[in-house]
Design a protein around this motif. Sequence first.
Motif, PDB file in Angstrom:
ATOM      1  N   GLY A 164      -2.557  14.960   8.427  1.00 50.59           N
ATOM      2  CA  GLY A 164      -3.741  14.273   7.927  1.00 50.59           C
ATOM      3  C   GLY A 164      -4.837  15.228   7.513  1.00 50.59           C
ATOM      4  O   GLY A 164      -5.606  14.938   6.592  1.00 50.59           O
ATOM      5  N   GLY A 165      -4.931  16.383   8.183  1.00 50.60           N
ATOM      6  CA  GLY A 165      -5.886  17.398   7.762  1.00 50.60           C
ATOM      7  C   GLY A 165      -5.527  17.974   6.412  1.00 50.60           C
ATOM      8  O   GLY A 165      -6.397  18.206   5.559  1.00 50.60           O
ATOM      9  N   GLY A 166      -4.234  18.213   6.188  1.00 55.12           N
ATOM     10  CA  GLY A 166      -3.797  18.681   4.880  1.00 55.12           C
ATOM     11  C   GLY A 166      -4.033  17.649   3.795  1.00 55.12           C
ATOM     12  O   GLY A 166      -4.467  17.976   2.682  1.00 55.12           O
ATOM     13  N   LEU A 167      -3.763  16.367   4.118  1.00 53.15           N
ATOM     14  CA  LEU A 167      -4.008  15.302   3.150  1.00 53.15           C
ATOM     15  C   LEU A 167      -5.499  15.112   2.891  1.00 53.15           C
ATOM     16  O   LEU A 167      -5.905  14.780   1.768  1.00 53.15           O
ATOM     17  CB  LEU A 167      -3.380  14.003   3.643  1.00 53.15           C
ATOM     18  CG  LEU A 167      -1.842  13.994   3.635  1.00 53.15           C
ATOM     19  CD1 LEU A 167      -1.300  12.843   4.471  1.00 53.15           C
ATOM     20  CD2 LEU A 167      -1.314  13.919   2.201  1.00 53.15           C
ATOM     21  N   ALA A 168      -6.329  15.327   3.918  1.00 54.82           N
ATOM     22  CA  ALA A 168      -7.775  15.258   3.714  1.00 54.82           C
ATOM     23  C   ALA A 168      -8.227  16.350   2.747  1.00 54.82           C
ATOM     24  O   ALA A 168      -9.052  16.111   1.855  1.00 54.82           O
ATOM     25  CB  ALA A 168      -8.498  15.385   5.053  1.00 54.82           C
ATOM     26  N   ALA A 169      -7.691  17.566   2.929  1.00 54.79           N
ATOM     27  CA  ALA A 169      -8.017  18.648   1.994  1.00 54.79           C
ATOM     28  C   ALA A 169      -7.544  18.295   0.590  1.00 54.79           C
ATOM     29  O   ALA A 169      -8.249  18.542  -0.398  1.00 54.79           O
ATOM     30  CB  ALA A 169      -7.381  19.950   2.469  1.00 54.79           C
ATOM     31  N   GLY A 170      -6.354  17.713   0.480  1.00 53.99           N
ATOM     32  CA  GLY A 170      -5.833  17.303  -0.821  1.00 53.99           C
ATOM     33  C   GLY A 170      -6.671  16.216  -1.460  1.00 53.99           C
ATOM     34  O   GLY A 170      -6.930  16.238  -2.674  1.00 53.99           O
ATOM     35  N   ALA A 171      -7.118  15.262  -0.652  1.00 50.77           N
ATOM     36  CA  ALA A 171      -7.970  14.190  -1.184  1.00 50.77           C
ATOM     37  C   ALA A 171      -9.306  14.738  -1.666  1.00 50.77           C
ATOM     38  O   ALA A 171      -9.847  14.279  -2.680  1.00 50.77           O
ATOM     39  CB  ALA A 171      -8.179  13.113  -0.111  1.00 50.77           C
ATOM     40  N   ALA A 172      -9.847  15.735  -0.954  1.00 53.86           N
ATOM     41  CA  ALA A 172     -11.093  16.359  -1.395  1.00 53.86           C
ATOM     42  C   ALA A 172     -10.899  17.073  -2.727  1.00 53.86           C
ATOM     43  O   ALA A 172     -11.775  17.041  -3.604  1.00 53.86           O
ATOM     44  CB  ALA A 172     -11.596  17.326  -0.328  1.00 53.86           C
ATOM     45  N   LEU A 173      -9.755  17.740  -2.893  1.00 52.47           N
ATOM     46  CA  LEU A 173      -9.462  18.392  -4.177  1.00 52.47           C
ATOM     47  C   LEU A 173      -9.346  17.353  -5.297  1.00 52.47           C
ATOM     48  O   LEU A 173      -9.872  17.551  -6.403  1.00 52.47           O
ATOM     49  CB  LEU A 173      -8.162  19.196  -4.069  1.00 52.47           C
ATOM     50  CG  LEU A 173      -8.238  20.485  -3.247  1.00 52.47           C
ATOM     51  CD1 LEU A 173      -6.831  20.974  -2.888  1.00 52.47           C
ATOM     52  CD2 LEU A 173      -8.982  21.579  -4.004  1.00 52.47           C
ATOM     53  N   LEU A 174      -8.658  16.228  -5.018  1.00 50.36           N
ATOM     54  CA  LEU A 174      -8.525  15.180  -6.033  1.00 50.36           C
ATOM     55  C   LEU A 174      -9.887  14.584  -6.383  1.00 50.36           C
ATOM     56  O   LEU A 174     -10.175  14.338  -7.565  1.00 50.36           O
ATOM     57  CB  LEU A 174      -7.586  14.086  -5.529  1.00 50.36           C
ATOM     58  CG  LEU A 174      -6.090  14.391  -5.570  1.00 50.36           C
ATOM     59  CD1 LEU A 174      -5.304  13.290  -4.875  1.00 50.36           C
ATOM     60  CD2 LEU A 174      -5.605  14.552  -7.016  1.00 50.36           C
ATOM     61  N   ALA A 175     -10.719  14.353  -5.365  1.00 43.79           N
ATOM     62  CA  ALA A 175     -12.043  13.789  -5.636  1.00 43.79           C
ATOM     63  C   ALA A 175     -12.857  14.715  -6.537  1.00 43.79           C
ATOM     64  O   ALA A 175     -13.571  14.255  -7.435  1.00 43.79           O
ATOM     65  CB  ALA A 175     -12.774  13.537  -4.315  1.00 43.79           C
ATOM     66  N   ARG A 176     -12.744  16.018  -6.316  1.00 47.50           N
ATOM     67  CA  ARG A 176     -13.449  16.966  -7.183  1.00 47.50           C
ATOM     68  C   ARG A 176     -12.882  16.935  -8.599  1.00 47.50           C
ATOM     69  O   ARG A 176     -13.630  16.893  -9.586  1.00 47.50           O
ATOM     70  CB  ARG A 176     -13.320  18.380  -6.612  1.00 47.50           C
ATOM     71  CG  ARG A 176     -14.020  19.454  -7.431  1.00 47.50           C
ATOM     72  CD  ARG A 176     -13.468  20.838  -7.118  1.00 47.50           C
ATOM     73  NE  ARG A 176     -12.055  20.958  -7.487  1.00 47.50           N
ATOM     74  CZ  ARG A 176     -11.302  22.023  -7.208  1.00 47.50           C
ATOM     75  NH1 ARG A 176     -11.817  23.054  -6.554  1.00 47.50           N
ATOM     76  NH2 ARG A 176     -10.030  22.061  -7.585  1.00 47.50           N
ATOM     77  N   ASP A 177     -11.551  16.950  -8.704  1.00 51.65           N
ATOM     78  CA  ASP A 177     -10.910  17.101 -10.008  1.00 51.65           C
ATOM     79  C   ASP A 177     -10.937  15.822 -10.836  1.00 51.65           C
ATOM     80  O   ASP A 177     -10.884  15.885 -12.072  1.00 51.65           O
ATOM     81  CB  ASP A 177      -9.462  17.557  -9.822  1.00 51.65           C
ATOM     82  CG  ASP A 177      -9.357  18.956  -9.242  1.00 51.65           C
ATOM     83  OD1 ASP A 177     -10.356  19.697  -9.287  1.00 51.65           O
ATOM     84  OD2 ASP A 177      -8.273  19.301  -8.712  1.00 51.65           O
ATOM     85  N   LEU A 178     -11.003  14.666 -10.175  1.00 51.74           N
ATOM     86  CA  LEU A 178     -10.935  13.385 -10.885  1.00 51.74           C
ATOM     87  C   LEU A 178     -12.293  12.705 -10.983  1.00 51.74           C
ATOM     88  O   LEU A 178     -12.377  11.544 -11.364  1.00 51.74           O
ATOM     89  CB  LEU A 178      -9.915  12.471 -10.200  1.00 51.74           C
ATOM     90  CG  LEU A 178      -8.478  13.015 -10.166  1.00 51.74           C
ATOM     91  CD1 LEU A 178      -7.545  12.034  -9.454  1.00 51.74           C
ATOM     92  CD2 LEU A 178      -7.967  13.301 -11.579  1.00 51.74           C
ATOM     93  N   GLY A 179     -13.355  13.425 -10.640  1.00 55.26           N
ATOM     94  CA  GLY A 179     -14.686  12.901 -10.859  1.00 55.26           C
ATOM     95  C   GLY A 179     -15.212  11.980  -9.777  1.00 55.26           C
ATOM     96  O   GLY A 179     -16.079  11.144 -10.036  1.00 55.26           O
ATOM     97  N   GLY A 180     -14.738  12.129  -8.570  1.00 53.00           N
ATOM     98  CA  GLY A 180     -15.304  11.356  -7.469  1.00 53.00           C
ATOM     99  C   GLY A 180     -14.245  10.703  -6.601  1.00 53.00           C
ATOM    100  O   GLY A 180     -13.051  10.758  -6.918  1.00 53.00           O
ATOM    101  N   PRO A 181     -14.695  10.129  -5.515  1.00 55.47           N
ATOM    102  CA  PRO A 181     -16.084   9.967  -5.098  1.00 55.47           C
ATOM    103  C   PRO A 181     -16.681  11.261  -4.542  1.00 55.47           C
ATOM    104  O   PRO A 181     -15.942  12.144  -4.100  1.00 55.47           O
ATOM    105  CB  PRO A 181     -16.009   8.899  -3.998  1.00 55.47           C
ATOM    106  CG  PRO A 181     -14.638   9.061  -3.424  1.00 55.47           C
ATOM    107  CD  PRO A 181     -13.759   9.463  -4.572  1.00 55.47           C
ATOM    108  N   ALA A 182     -18.004  11.330  -4.546  1.00 53.38           N
ATOM    109  CA  ALA A 182     -18.684  12.474  -3.935  1.00 53.38           C
ATOM    110  C   ALA A 182     -18.506  12.390  -2.424  1.00 53.38           C
ATOM    111  O   ALA A 182     -18.595  11.312  -1.841  1.00 53.38           O
ATOM    112  CB  ALA A 182     -20.159  12.452  -4.292  1.00 53.38           C
ATOM    113  N   LEU A 183     -18.237  13.513  -1.798  1.00 58.74           N
ATOM    114  CA  LEU A 183     -18.019  13.563  -0.360  1.00 58.74           C
ATOM    115  C   LEU A 183     -19.074  14.438   0.294  1.00 58.74           C
ATOM    116  O   LEU A 183     -19.450  15.481  -0.242  1.00 58.74           O
ATOM    117  CB  LEU A 183     -16.631  14.126  -0.048  1.00 58.74           C
ATOM    118  CG  LEU A 183     -15.439  13.308  -0.562  1.00 58.74           C
ATOM    119  CD1 LEU A 183     -14.129  14.075  -0.343  1.00 58.74           C
ATOM    120  CD2 LEU A 183     -15.377  11.947   0.122  1.00 58.74           C
ATOM    121  N   ALA A 184     -19.517  14.009   1.481  1.00 54.63           N
ATOM    122  CA  ALA A 184     -20.496  14.807   2.214  1.00 54.63           C
ATOM    123  C   ALA A 184     -19.848  15.975   2.923  1.00 54.63           C
ATOM    124  O   ALA A 184     -20.489  17.015   3.118  1.00 54.63           O
ATOM    125  CB  ALA A 184     -21.227  13.923   3.228  1.00 54.63           C
TER     126      ALA A 184
END
Length: 330
Positions: A164-184
């Motif tokens: 889940g930590g790896g998937l969280a990192a992956g989701a953060a990369l996708l959010a950056r690359d696909l224009g959101g959502p913004a993450l704190a």
Amino acid sequence: MSVSRPALDPELRALLVDMPLRSELDAEALARIRPFSTMPVEPLLAGRAVDRREVTVPGSDGTPIALSVLSPAGTGSPVGAPCVYWIHGGGMIMGDRFSQIDIPLEWLDELGAVVVTVDYRLAPEATGTTPVDDCYQGLLWTAGHAAELGIDPARIVVAGTSAGGGLAAGAALLARDLGGPALAAQVLICPMLDHRNVTVSSGQYAGEPGVWTREMNEFGWRSLLGDIADEQVPGHVSPAVADDVSNLPTAYVDAGSAEVFRDEDIAYASRIWAAGGQAELHIWAGGFHGFDALYPQAHIAATARRTRTEWLTRVLAPVPAGGAVESAIS
């Protein structure tokens, strides 16, 4: 030839004596273990003032993805609550959205956070980008329904442990690359980040039984990737090979010194720093993989969990009206 390894924390070593350990996994063993990798959430919710809502959202291929929304009961704020979007561990091959849920429930208790947890599809039934895509689709739904859920959209954190930590990192990369959502922020707890299994710590924890060994890690990644060639694995699936880790939300990364993922987690935090980003890194001396989830009563586990909560408290503190810098100089 014997392999040198960091010693286990003495309290953890004593607790680990009664735990059944193995060195390898295969399809037959996975079928036996999977039923024990999921736990009912009701005992953890008993006695807590929590409102629970179950929803399904469509995956990128239309398959329904289950989410549970756990909110502090009877609370409300005109600004909205922080949100922890939780992604469970299990090597990409086991567990469900309630696995390790006691970790984010502490943040619900202490920070008033809304916890949204996702049932992403597991390998080997789901392969390639499917698990991280499921996580991202759930994250999009959460951000899109922030007002309805009482969430402050500026204070959404993606968090997870192990796979889940790896998937969280992956989701953060996708959010950056696909224009959101913004993450704190992103909270990466002993994250599974690198499919290549080439680090020193990967070699140290091979060839003998453990909580999560190099051989088990290879099985998990093989189950997810199948015959995808190493050089074709996307960075949001195996974040250690992402070409660019700049412009990511501030990260909290931790692991034990006595585990497979130690060195890949250190390397990921180092890459974030090198790219001009912010990461806080903790390597807990004598901690094995998942020690804080398995034995939260141990002193080192309690310290690790408290340190994470203190970091989140700082990161999620609402900024005063006018901004901290303006207030300081006015």
